[in-house]
Design a protein around this motif. Sequence first.
Motif, PDB file in Angstrom:
ATOM      1  N   ARG A  33       0.824  -1.221   0.000  1.00  0.00           N
ATOM      2  CA  ARG A  33       0.000   0.000   0.000  1.00  0.00           C
ATOM      3  C   ARG A  33       0.856   1.268   0.000  1.00  0.00           C
ATOM      4  O   ARG A  33       0.399   2.333  -0.375  1.00  0.00           O
ATOM      5  CB  ARG A  33      -0.973   0.015   1.187  1.00  0.00           C
ATOM      6  CG  ARG A  33      -0.332   0.338   2.516  1.00  0.00           C
ATOM      7  CD  ARG A  33      -1.317   0.426   3.668  1.00  0.00           C
ATOM      8  NE  ARG A  33      -0.581   0.522   4.926  1.00  0.00           N
ATOM      9  CZ  ARG A  33      -0.257   1.662   5.508  1.00  0.00           C
ATOM     10  NH1 ARG A  33      -0.631   2.798   4.981  1.00  0.00           N
ATOM     11  NH2 ARG A  33       0.460   1.665   6.614  1.00  0.00           N
ATOM     12  N   LEU A  34       2.122   1.151   0.417  1.00  0.00           N
ATOM     13  CA  LEU A  34       3.009   2.315   0.378  1.00  0.00           C
ATOM     14  C   LEU A  34       3.816   2.381  -0.925  1.00  0.00           C
ATOM     15  O   LEU A  34       4.642   3.268  -1.109  1.00  0.00           O
ATOM     16  CB  LEU A  34       3.991   2.281   1.561  1.00  0.00           C
ATOM     17  CG  LEU A  34       3.395   2.374   2.970  1.00  0.00           C
ATOM     18  CD1 LEU A  34       4.496   2.228   4.021  1.00  0.00           C
ATOM     19  CD2 LEU A  34       2.644   3.693   3.161  1.00  0.00           C
TER      20      LEU A  34
ATOM     21  N   HIS B 201       5.362   3.060  -4.430  1.00  0.00           N
ATOM     22  CA  HIS B 201       5.388   4.256  -5.279  1.00  0.00           C
ATOM     23  C   HIS B 201       4.354   4.146  -6.403  1.00  0.00           C
ATOM     24  O   HIS B 201       3.657   5.111  -6.721  1.00  0.00           O
ATOM     25  CB  HIS B 201       6.793   4.419  -5.865  1.00  0.00           C
ATOM     26  CG  HIS B 201       7.086   5.790  -6.405  1.00  0.00           C
ATOM     27  ND1 HIS B 201       6.851   6.129  -7.714  1.00  0.00           N
ATOM     28  CD2 HIS B 201       7.592   6.897  -5.817  1.00  0.00           C
ATOM     29  CE1 HIS B 201       7.214   7.402  -7.911  1.00  0.00           C
ATOM     30  NE2 HIS B 201       7.657   7.893  -6.779  1.00  0.00           N
TER      31      HIS B 201
ATOM     32  N   GLU C  14       1.577   2.812  -6.327  1.00  0.00           N
ATOM     33  CA  GLU C  14       0.240   3.019  -5.771  1.00  0.00           C
ATOM     34  C   GLU C  14       0.044   4.461  -5.299  1.00  0.00           C
ATOM     35  O   GLU C  14      -1.006   5.059  -5.522  1.00  0.00           O
ATOM     36  CB  GLU C  14       0.028   2.027  -4.609  1.00  0.00           C
ATOM     37  CG  GLU C  14      -1.097   2.356  -3.626  1.00  0.00           C
ATOM     38  CD  GLU C  14      -2.499   2.126  -4.190  1.00  0.00           C
ATOM     39  OE1 GLU C  14      -2.611   1.648  -5.327  1.00  0.00           O
ATOM     40  OE2 GLU C  14      -3.462   2.458  -3.482  1.00  0.00           O
ATOM     41  N   THR C  15       1.054   5.028  -4.664  1.00  0.00           N
ATOM     42  CA  THR C  15       0.853   6.314  -3.980  1.00  0.00           C
ATOM     43  C   THR C  15       1.351   7.525  -4.758  1.00  0.00           C
ATOM     44  O   THR C  15       0.932   8.636  -4.488  1.00  0.00           O
ATOM     45  CB  THR C  15       1.583   6.330  -2.615  1.00  0.00           C
ATOM     46  OG1 THR C  15       2.991   6.210  -2.854  1.00  0.00           O
ATOM     47  CG2 THR C  15       1.134   5.185  -1.724  1.00  0.00           C
ATOM     48  N   ASP C  16       2.256   7.338  -5.704  1.00  0.00           N
ATOM     49  CA  ASP C  16       2.955   8.499  -6.270  1.00  0.00           C
ATOM     50  C   ASP C  16       3.082   8.514  -7.787  1.00  0.00           C
ATOM     51  O   ASP C  16       3.980   9.178  -8.303  1.00  0.00           O
ATOM     52  CB  ASP C  16       4.356   8.610  -5.653  1.00  0.00           C
ATOM     53  CG  ASP C  16       4.289   9.139  -4.232  1.00  0.00           C
ATOM     54  OD1 ASP C  16       3.918  10.310  -4.067  1.00  0.00           O
ATOM     55  OD2 ASP C  16       4.565   8.382  -3.292  1.00  0.00           O
TER      56      ASP C  16
ATOM     57  N   GLU D 232       0.342   8.569   6.080  1.00  0.00           N
ATOM     58  CA  GLU D 232       0.057   7.135   5.900  1.00  0.00           C
ATOM     59  C   GLU D 232       1.155   6.253   6.492  1.00  0.00           C
ATOM     60  O   GLU D 232       0.947   5.065   6.722  1.00  0.00           O
ATOM     61  CB  GLU D 232      -0.188   6.812   4.420  1.00  0.00           C
ATOM     62  CG  GLU D 232       1.013   6.915   3.494  1.00  0.00           C
ATOM     63  CD  GLU D 232       1.235   8.323   2.911  1.00  0.00           C
ATOM     64  OE1 GLU D 232       0.884   9.322   3.594  1.00  0.00           O
ATOM     65  OE2 GLU D 232       1.795   8.420   1.805  1.00  0.00           O
TER      66      GLU D 232
END
Length: 349
Positions: A85-86, A88, A90-92, A315
Amino acid sequence: MKAAQQFASDNNAGICPQAWSILAEANQGHASAYGDDWWTKQAIDRIRGLFEADCEVFFVFNGTAGNALALASLCRPYDAVVCHRLAHIETDECSAPAFFSGGTKLLPGDGADGKLTPAIVEEIVGRRNDVHFPRVRVLSLTQATEAGTIYQPDELLELTARARHHGLFVHLDGARLANAVSTLGCSPRELTVDCGVDVLCFGGTKNGMAVGDAVIFFDRRLADGFARRCKQAGQLASKMRFLAAPWIAMLDDGSWLTHARHANDCAARLEARLQTLPGATILFPRQANTLFVGMADHHLQALKERGWRFYIFPEAGGARFMCSWDTDIAMVDRFADDIEAILTGQDGR
Ligand SMILES: *Cc1c(COP(=O)(O)O)cnc(C)c1O
């Protein structure tokens, strides 16, 4: 204007001397465009040598493009990618993997310390197997992870064995692979090909280059059409020699690794100072150049008021302090001094 060193991102650092000086060398005369030049061929050879593998190598402008295009070449639009979930991707990456693959879905798992485990992969793969849900096709791992932790080779092997068992390809986001190689002291090959990685995105920018990451297909068949994919995505550099040449300089003199080691050492130095302070909690085991620290909001605010720049990741539960190839040890000490003054109430305000 020369801005002071900060702990916001390894992308805030400039270009390392090795990458800088070879650009001047590569700037002599004319060379063929689009990768059909001596520098690009040499750089690809060096990368094959580094990984001791007859791999396919492509240079793109950044890590987002590398990841998204690599995943797009592994997936159909109705496929899915297991990631943390963290991660890259997924988040960025502003859904770049979905965009370039025409619909591929990311299925994030939530392992401790930014790492996936075989049990998490099993759980996600086993969730659904019907026509109404995408087919899981890729396991994407990050090394070093976004949490600044590292997968040991045996952890990687277990994960990729699970992936194989379920017919998944393995993608490795190696934006900070050099930092992991430095920590583990094993060869790049041992951490990638030998661990069952099919496609690696190997970061050059964060390690001191101006621009450019390498996409490396250890399974050459998976690279079919990749050159056109890069071109279509606007990622085929016309003056490719300037993306390629820094790899030659940094692989030849080993600075890809000494830079990473330096960044790791700086983060370790900061960690050693903060470990003993009341009011600072190290959030994840520090194993590379990233340190996540939990501190009260007003303390983080006070640190910002002293002029320090860093990111807060809600997060992840705290602030991220990032060291880079050029981090000055004196700056680490000044930063730690300021944190200490704030946490022990001796900040004079
Ligand atoms: C920085 C980073 C990338 C690449 O980001 P770009 O800004 O697109 O170059 C990819 N993966 C991870 C884990 C990163 O930290």
